[in-house]
Structure formats: structure tokens, C-alpha cells
Design a protein around this motif. Structure first.
Motif, PDB file in Angstrom:
ATOM      1  N   GLU A 192       0.831  -1.198   0.000  1.00  0.00           N
ATOM      2  CA  GLU A 192       0.000   0.000   0.000  1.00  0.00           C
ATOM      3  C   GLU A 192       0.868   1.251   0.000  1.00  0.00           C
ATOM      4  OE1 GLU A 192      -3.623  -0.101   2.506  1.00  0.00           O
ATOM      5  OE2 GLU A 192      -2.806  -2.007   3.216  1.00  0.00           O
ATOM      6  N   PRO A 193       1.434   1.611  -1.148  1.00  0.00           N
ATOM      7  CA  PRO A 193       2.198   2.854  -1.205  1.00  0.00           C
ATOM      8  C   PRO A 193       1.276   4.042  -0.900  1.00  0.00           C
ATOM      9  CG  PRO A 193       2.546   1.542  -3.186  1.00  0.00           C
ATOM     10  CD  PRO A 193       1.428   0.907  -2.425  1.00  0.00           C
ATOM     11  N   ALA A 194       1.803   5.039  -0.209  1.00  0.00           N
ATOM     12  CA  ALA A 194       1.001   6.211   0.154  1.00  0.00           C
ATOM     13  C   ALA A 194       0.313   6.786  -1.080  1.00  0.00           C
ATOM     14  CB  ALA A 194       1.898   7.265   0.795  1.00  0.00           C
ATOM     15  N   GLY A 195      -0.972   7.087  -0.941  1.00  0.00           N
ATOM     16  CA  GLY A 195      -1.724   7.686  -2.033  1.00  0.00           C
ATOM     17  C   GLY A 195      -2.208   6.699  -3.079  1.00  0.00           C
ATOM     18  N   SER A 196      -1.972   5.403  -2.877  1.00  0.00           N
ATOM     19  CA  SER A 196      -2.392   4.387  -3.847  1.00  0.00           C
ATOM     20  C   SER A 196      -3.344   3.406  -3.179  1.00  0.00           C
ATOM     21  CB  SER A 196      -1.188   3.583  -4.345  1.00  0.00           C
ATOM     22  OG  SER A 196      -0.297   4.388  -5.047  1.00  0.00           O
ATOM     23  N   THR A 202       9.734   1.738   1.072  1.00  0.00           N
ATOM     24  CA  THR A 202       9.275   2.273  -0.205  1.00  0.00           C
ATOM     25  C   THR A 202      10.155   3.462  -0.558  1.00  0.00           C
ATOM     26  OG1 THR A 202       6.996   1.613   0.272  1.00  0.00           O
ATOM     27  CG2 THR A 202       7.327   3.236  -1.485  1.00  0.00           C
ATOM     28  N   ARG A 241       6.949   9.345  -8.510  1.00  0.00           N
ATOM     29  CA  ARG A 241       6.037  10.404  -8.075  1.00  0.00           C
ATOM     30  C   ARG A 241       5.283  11.018  -9.250  1.00  0.00           C
ATOM     31  NH1 ARG A 241       6.904  11.859  -2.831  1.00  0.00           N
ATOM     32  NH2 ARG A 241       8.946  11.418  -1.949  1.00  0.00           N
ATOM     33  N   TRP A 290      10.944   6.580  -3.169  1.00  0.00           N
ATOM     34  CA  TRP A 290      10.169   7.470  -4.021  1.00  0.00           C
ATOM     35  C   TRP A 290      11.109   8.271  -4.906  1.00  0.00           C
ATOM     36  CZ3 TRP A 290       4.857   7.441  -3.947  1.00  0.00           C
ATOM     37  CH2 TRP A 290       4.264   6.735  -2.899  1.00  0.00           C
TER      38      TRP A 290
END
Length: 140
Positions: free
Chosen positions: A70-74, A126, A92, A128
Motif C-alpha cells: 500500500e504505497p502512500a496515495g495508492s 518504499t 512520483r 520514491w
């Protein structure tokens, strides 16, 4: 290479058409959203509900045959690459996700500054940045 049925059997899971189809989709590679998995499973089976795909993904994840990230924002993404404590790099710009091998060669890969009494067996990292295509567009 193990067949889907052998993989399910080795983890004590019942062999069903839905489980085999979801496992087949995951083993084709990538980091897939549930909707994408469901669409691909529907091309293999007459019909399958989204809830059934969620149930299968949950069972496969608990059995160690799938990994949820669960990458942030996804939204939640699923992959079949499990057991090697690899990490991910996320663009990004376009959101593409790639696998990155363990940062230090063995799990848990990284040592925290404090363990707070925990016995640590895995690290999830993760990274980025920008993929080559997005970096090129930014420079233009």
C-alpha cells in the motif's frame, strides 16, 4: 516450477477455480489493483464477483502466496513475489512501481534505531523518485 494447484496444496488451501485464476493473474507479474485482477480473472472464468477476488487475495496473502502493498496515495496492490523481503520504488510522476532487491542482502535488511522490545523479522521500505520517462519529461 510449481503449478498453481501445487502451490495451493503446499499451503493447505483448497484448490478452486477462483484461486487458480487469481494466482495465475498474479504470477504473470506486476503490482495489480483488485479491479485489474478481477477483470483479468473474468477473462479466464465465466464470472466472478469482486468480493470473491478480495476473499481469494486475502487467503493467498495469509498463506504467503501473495503480497499486499500500500504505497502512500495508492489503493492496495497485490503481487506474487513473496518471501524475499524485497522493497519497492514508486515514481512520483506516473505512479509506476518497480521491485528493488533487499537493501542489505538479508532480511530484515535494515536495523531500526530502537526495537522497543520487538523481535524484527521483516522491513518494508518504499523508495520514491521519478522514473526515467518522467525525469526526462521534467528536464524538457
Amino acid at each position: 516450477m510449481s503449478t498453481g494447484a501445487e502451490m495451493l496444496r503446499s499451503r493447505g488451501l483448497r484448490i478452486t477455480r477462483q484461486r487458480l485464476a487469481v494466482l495465475d493473474v498474479l504470477t504473470e507479474g506486476g503490482h495489480l489493483e483488485v479491479d485489474d485482477i478481477t477483470q483479468q480473472v473474468r477473462t479466464r472464468l465465466d464470472s466472478v464477483s469482486t468480493q470473491a477476488v478480495y476473499d481469494v487475495l486475502g487467503a493467498l496473502s495469509r498463506a504467503g502466496l501473495a503480497r499486499r502493498i500500500e504505497p502512500a496515495g495508492s489503493p492496495a496492490l497485490y503481487e506474487a513475489r513473496v518471501g524475499d523481503n524485497h522493497h519497492h520504488i514508486v515514481c512520483r510522476g506516473c505512479g509506476v512501481i518497480e521491485d528493488v532487491d533487499c537493501a542489505a542482502g538479508e532480511k530484515p535488511c535494515l536495523e531500526p534505531s530502537s526495537r522497543n522490545g520487538f523481535q524484527i523479522d521483516e522491513a518494508e521500505v518504499t523508495f520514491w523518485g521519478l522514473c526515467p520517462a518522467c525525469a526526462s519529461r521534467r528536464e524538457s
